[in-house]
Write a protein that holds these residues in place. Structure first.
Motif, mmCIF file in Angstrom:
data_model
loop_
_atom_site.group_PDB
_atom_site.id
_atom_site.type_symbol
_atom_site.label_atom_id
_atom_site.label_comp_id
_atom_site.label_asym_id
_atom_site.label_seq_id
_atom_site.Cartn_x
_atom_site.Cartn_y
_atom_site.Cartn_z
ATOM 1 N N ALA A 388 -14.968 -34.613 60.218
ATOM 2 C CA ALA A 388 -14.609 -35.444 59.051
ATOM 3 C C ALA A 388 -14.765 -34.678 57.734
ATOM 4 N N ILE A 389 -15.243 -33.461 57.817
ATOM 5 C CA ILE A 389 -15.520 -32.686 56.594
ATOM 6 C C ILE A 389 -14.606 -31.458 56.492
ATOM 7 N N TYR A 390 -14.659 -30.594 57.516
ATOM 8 C CA TYR A 390 -13.913 -29.330 57.445
ATOM 9 C C TYR A 390 -12.408 -29.580 57.534
ATOM 10 N N ALA A 391 -11.659 -28.805 56.782
ATOM 11 C CA ALA A 391 -10.190 -28.805 56.861
ATOM 12 C C ALA A 391 -9.585 -30.203 56.781
ATOM 13 N N THR A 392 -10.210 -31.051 55.987
ATOM 14 C CA THR A 392 -9.661 -32.402 55.825
ATOM 15 C C THR A 392 -8.899 -32.510 54.505
ATOM 16 N N LYS A 393 -8.160 -33.616 54.381
ATOM 17 C CA LYS A 393 -7.460 -33.893 53.120
ATOM 18 C C LYS A 393 -8.109 -35.139 52.507
ATOM 19 N N SER A 394 -7.760 -35.405 51.262
ATOM 20 C CA SER A 394 -8.297 -36.636 50.650
ATOM 21 C C SER A 394 -7.240 -37.727 50.684
ATOM 22 N N LEU A 395 -7.701 -38.958 50.661
ATOM 23 C CA LEU A 395 -6.797 -40.101 50.488
ATOM 24 C C LEU A 395 -6.639 -40.340 48.987
ATOM 25 N N ASN A 396 -5.653 -41.157 48.610
ATOM 26 C CA ASN A 396 -5.542 -41.515 47.187
ATOM 27 C C ASN A 396 -6.798 -42.242 46.738
ATOM 28 N N ASN A 397 -7.224 -43.204 47.588
ATOM 29 C CA ASN A 397 -8.489 -43.898 47.329
ATOM 30 C C ASN A 397 -9.559 -43.226 48.167
ATOM 31 N N PHE A 398 -10.336 -42.383 47.549
ATOM 32 C CA PHE A 398 -11.285 -41.590 48.344
ATOM 33 C C PHE A 398 -12.513 -42.398 48.733
ATOM 34 N N LYS A 399 -12.666 -43.611 48.149
ATOM 35 C CA LYS A 399 -13.851 -44.407 48.499
ATOM 36 C C LYS A 399 -13.510 -45.876 48.612
ATOM 37 N N GLU A 400 -14.395 -46.602 49.242
ATOM 38 C CA GLU A 400 -14.295 -48.062 49.250
ATOM 39 C C GLU A 400 -15.702 -48.588 49.012
ATOM 40 N N GLY A 401 -15.848 -49.380 47.968
ATOM 41 C CA GLY A 401 -17.188 -49.827 47.583
ATOM 42 C C GLY A 401 -18.025 -48.609 47.219
ATOM 43 N N GLU A 402 -19.332 -48.782 47.258
ATOM 44 C CA GLU A 402 -20.197 -47.652 46.869
ATOM 45 C C GLU A 402 -20.607 -46.800 48.056
ATOM 46 N N THR A 403 -20.411 -47.338 49.277
ATOM 47 C CA THR A 403 -21.006 -46.619 50.405
ATOM 48 C C THR A 403 -20.009 -46.029 51.399
ATOM 49 N N ILE A 404 -18.716 -46.258 51.185
ATOM 50 C CA ILE A 404 -17.751 -45.644 52.109
ATOM 51 C C ILE A 404 -17.008 -44.515 51.410
ATOM 52 N N ARG A 405 -16.931 -43.368 52.091
ATOM 53 C CA ARG A 405 -16.114 -42.249 51.611
ATOM 54 C C ARG A 405 -15.077 -41.954 52.683
ATOM 55 N N TYR A 406 -13.837 -41.697 52.247
ATOM 56 C CA TYR A 406 -12.760 -41.423 53.193
ATOM 57 C C TYR A 406 -12.330 -39.970 53.154
ATOM 58 N N THR A 407 -12.018 -39.430 54.315
ATOM 59 C CA THR A 407 -11.273 -38.170 54.408
ATOM 60 C C THR A 407 -10.181 -38.407 55.457
ATOM 61 N N GLN A 408 -9.316 -37.412 55.597
ATOM 62 C CA GLN A 408 -8.194 -37.566 56.524
ATOM 63 C C GLN A 408 -7.974 -36.242 57.247
ATOM 64 N N SER A 409 -7.602 -36.326 58.539
ATOM 65 C CA SER A 409 -7.347 -35.070 59.264
ATOM 66 C C SER A 409 -6.139 -34.366 58.643
ATOM 67 N N ALA A 410 -6.080 -33.053 58.797
ATOM 68 C CA ALA A 410 -5.036 -32.257 58.133
ATOM 69 C C ALA A 410 -3.634 -32.725 58.523
ATOM 70 N N ASP A 411 -3.485 -33.199 59.782
ATOM 71 C CA ASP A 411 -2.153 -33.652 60.207
ATOM 72 C C ASP A 411 -1.866 -35.098 59.802
ATOM 73 N N GLY A 412 -2.811 -35.733 59.153
ATOM 74 C CA GLY A 412 -2.605 -37.094 58.652
ATOM 75 C C GLY A 412 -2.742 -38.174 59.715
ATOM 76 N N GLN A 413 -3.067 -37.798 60.952
ATOM 77 C CA GLN A 413 -3.123 -38.801 62.018
ATOM 78 C C GLN A 413 -4.361 -39.715 61.923
ATOM 79 N N TYR A 414 -5.472 -39.107 61.546
ATOM 80 C CA TYR A 414 -6.722 -39.883 61.540
ATOM 81 C C TYR A 414 -7.299 -40.030 60.138
ATOM 82 N N VAL A 415 -7.891 -41.184 59.929
ATOM 83 C CA VAL A 415 -8.694 -41.388 58.722
ATOM 84 C C VAL A 415 -10.152 -41.394 59.173
ATOM 85 N N TYR A 416 -11.010 -40.786 58.387
ATOM 86 C CA TYR A 416 -12.446 -40.838 58.679
ATOM 87 C C TYR A 416 -13.116 -41.684 57.601
#
Ligand code: FHN
Length: 489
Positions: A388-416
């Motif tokens: 969920a950290i290495y070689a990931t991309k960011s979403l437009n909304n990188f967070k939800e609330g104060e405690t969720i952080r989002y990343t995305q796999s390089a191919d865009g298939q998965y959200v973390y």
């Protein structure tokens, strides 16, 4: 041996010439020995202007490994580790950083040089340092080849104020680290200070206040051409660093055109090298991003802080201490918790940045135990959550609330979705649309989790009973949910 003799001969000739020319200047003998070696001319005949000529695609390709790496080790190590915050009974004020002791306690050059004679880090073990970095999940190391105090950690041909010539240790610290980095597959990079409190053509004559905006050394250009550039050439040619991380660029002697010229100078030595924005004058205070559009450098350098959101284009790296100092201070025990460091890493990755986390080894050559312990904890967390950290991309909304952080796999298939706290029995996410019939898993747990999705209620993930006990969870500090799906538009 032959090289050393040649070097000493050249330095001796230089010392005579320099002593005659600059006898009026109140420098020490070591200072006087630092000057140009004709054989190390840095004039590049056909310099390519990389700033103007490199395409966006070329730049992105060059930066890719670095962006994917996400996590690196910063090492501040030099003579300042000996006083460790206390010089001749005077203790640095609270909050002052260890590597600035020469300036903060107004130590004259000749007096500070005495520390070189004591620098004998017999416990320095490059293999162990690289192992610590690697096991922490760090992909690169940035070490201070020379900090503001001017002492070089390698056998520089244009100086005898280095570990080989001025210290009893007499071993090339950078060479040992370069060899180990290669052996263990960690990328070696150098920090290098433009400001130099030791060199007579740089800031040494500004004593007692080396770091001042009120004085300029008229000979500074000679330091740049005959000392700093030859040193950089040595570093690049000898150790092949992947990044040059400049600092100390705020001095009034340094200008943006010089920064751009230096950027091109280094790129011409090694076209694939990556250079931070402190090569020029672009950085905006501690926030570290660029103040103007065409500033030199490949990435922004927030210091001791994390950007509040994503950057609008310029790659960035947040450098940070684990306690309150970069260079070792024996009295600094204000350590950040492993939890905070993991949260910082997740927050930075979600915003598309890198985390450069510092260690300040002792004068004997050991990374302080509290740093080692925290790094080991981060390594354990990354073992589970690294995807969920290495070689990931960011979403437009990188967070939800104060405690969720989002990343995305390089191919865009998965959200973390990385939760910075334990979620309890259910996790509800409003920003993600899961793929119908797909599996959702918590990283480190094999069994897929039950979930439901409703366009208004969002995605609800059930957390099984057996994971409620802390000891049964795959990791501590933060928990990642791997979701096949997309960000809600
Ligand atoms: O003055 C330095 C300081 O000693 C340390 O090296 C940090 C690391 O980013 N940078 C400087 C100030 O910006």
């Amino acid at each position: 041996m032959r090289n050393l003799l040649l070097k000493n001969l050249t330095l001796a000739i230089y010392a005579i010439v320099f002593t005659t020319l600059f006898s009026a200047c109140s420098g020490s003998s070591t200072q006087q020995a630092e000057q140009k070696q004709d054989s190390l001319s840095t004039t590049q005949t056909s310099m390519k202007d990389y700033i103007k000529e490199e395409t966006k695609e070329e730049r992105e390709a060059r930066m890719q490994w670095w962006k994917d790496a996400r996590f690196g080790m910063f090492i501040h190590w030099g003579l300042y580790a000996i006083p460790a915050g206390e010089h001749k009974g005077k203790v640095l004020e609270k909050g002052k950083i260890g590597e600035w002791i020469m300036n903060s306690l107004q130590i004259p050059v000749a007096e500070y040089e005495e520390y070189a004679k004591q620098f004998n880090p017999t416990k320095y073990d490059a293999k162990e340092w690289v192992r610590i970095a690697k096991e922490a999940g760090m992909k690169y190391i940035v070490i201070t080849s020379k900090h503001h105090d001017g002492f070089s950690l390698w056998d520089s041909q244009v100086s005898n104020y280095d570990v080989m010539d001025a210290s009893p240790y007499k071993k090339d610290i950078l060479q040992a680290l370069a060899d180990e980095c290669k052996a263990q597959g960690v990328t070696l990079c150098f920090y290098h200070s433009i400001m130099d409190w030791h060199h007579p053509d740089a800031q040494a004559p500004h004593y007692p206040e080396y770091n001042t905006d009120k004085k300029q050394n008229p000979n500074f250009n000679r330091y740049v051409e005959q000392y700093m550039k030859p040193q950089l050439k040595e570093l690049v040619e000898k150790y092949d660093p992947a990044v040059l991380w400049f600092d100390g660029e705020w001095i009034p002697e340094w200008t943006e055109p010089q920064g751009k010229e230096l950027y091109n100078f280094v790129r011409n030595l090694k076209p694939t090298i990556i250079i931070n924005n402190r090569v020029g004058k672009g950085r905006k205070g501690m926030q570290g991003m660029n103040e103007y559009e065409d500033a030199a450098g490949d990435f922004g350098t927030p210091e001791q802080e994390i950007l509040s959101g994503k950057s609008n284009g310029l790659p960035w790296e947040s450098c940070m201490t684990m306690n309150d100092t970069w260079g070792y201070r024996k009295d600094d025990n204000n350590w950040k918790s492993a939890e905070m460091l993991v949260h910082n890493l997740a927050d930075i990755a979600a915003k598309g940045g890198n985390y450069l986390l510092n260690v300040g080894p002792t004068a004997e050559g050991e990374i302080p135990k509290p740093s080692v312990e925290r790094l080991a904890e981060m390594g354990k967390w990354l073992q589970v959550n690294g995807e969920a950290i290495y070689a990931t991309k960011s979403l437009n909304n990188f967070k939800e609330g104060e405690t969720i952080r989002y990343t995305q796999s390089a191919d865009g298939q998965y959200v973390y979705a990385i939760s910075l706290k334990w979620v309890g029995n259910q996790l509800n996410l409003k920003n993600i649309t899961p793929k119908e019939g797909s599996e959702i898993k918590m990283l480190g747990v094999d069994t897929p989790l039950k979930w439901t999705y409703d366009a208004t209620k969002g995605l609800t993930i059930e957390i099984p009973k057996d994971l409620q006990a802390e000891a049964k969870r795959p990791c501590k500090y933060a928990y990642t949910f791997k979701i096949e799906g997309t960000e809600k538009q």
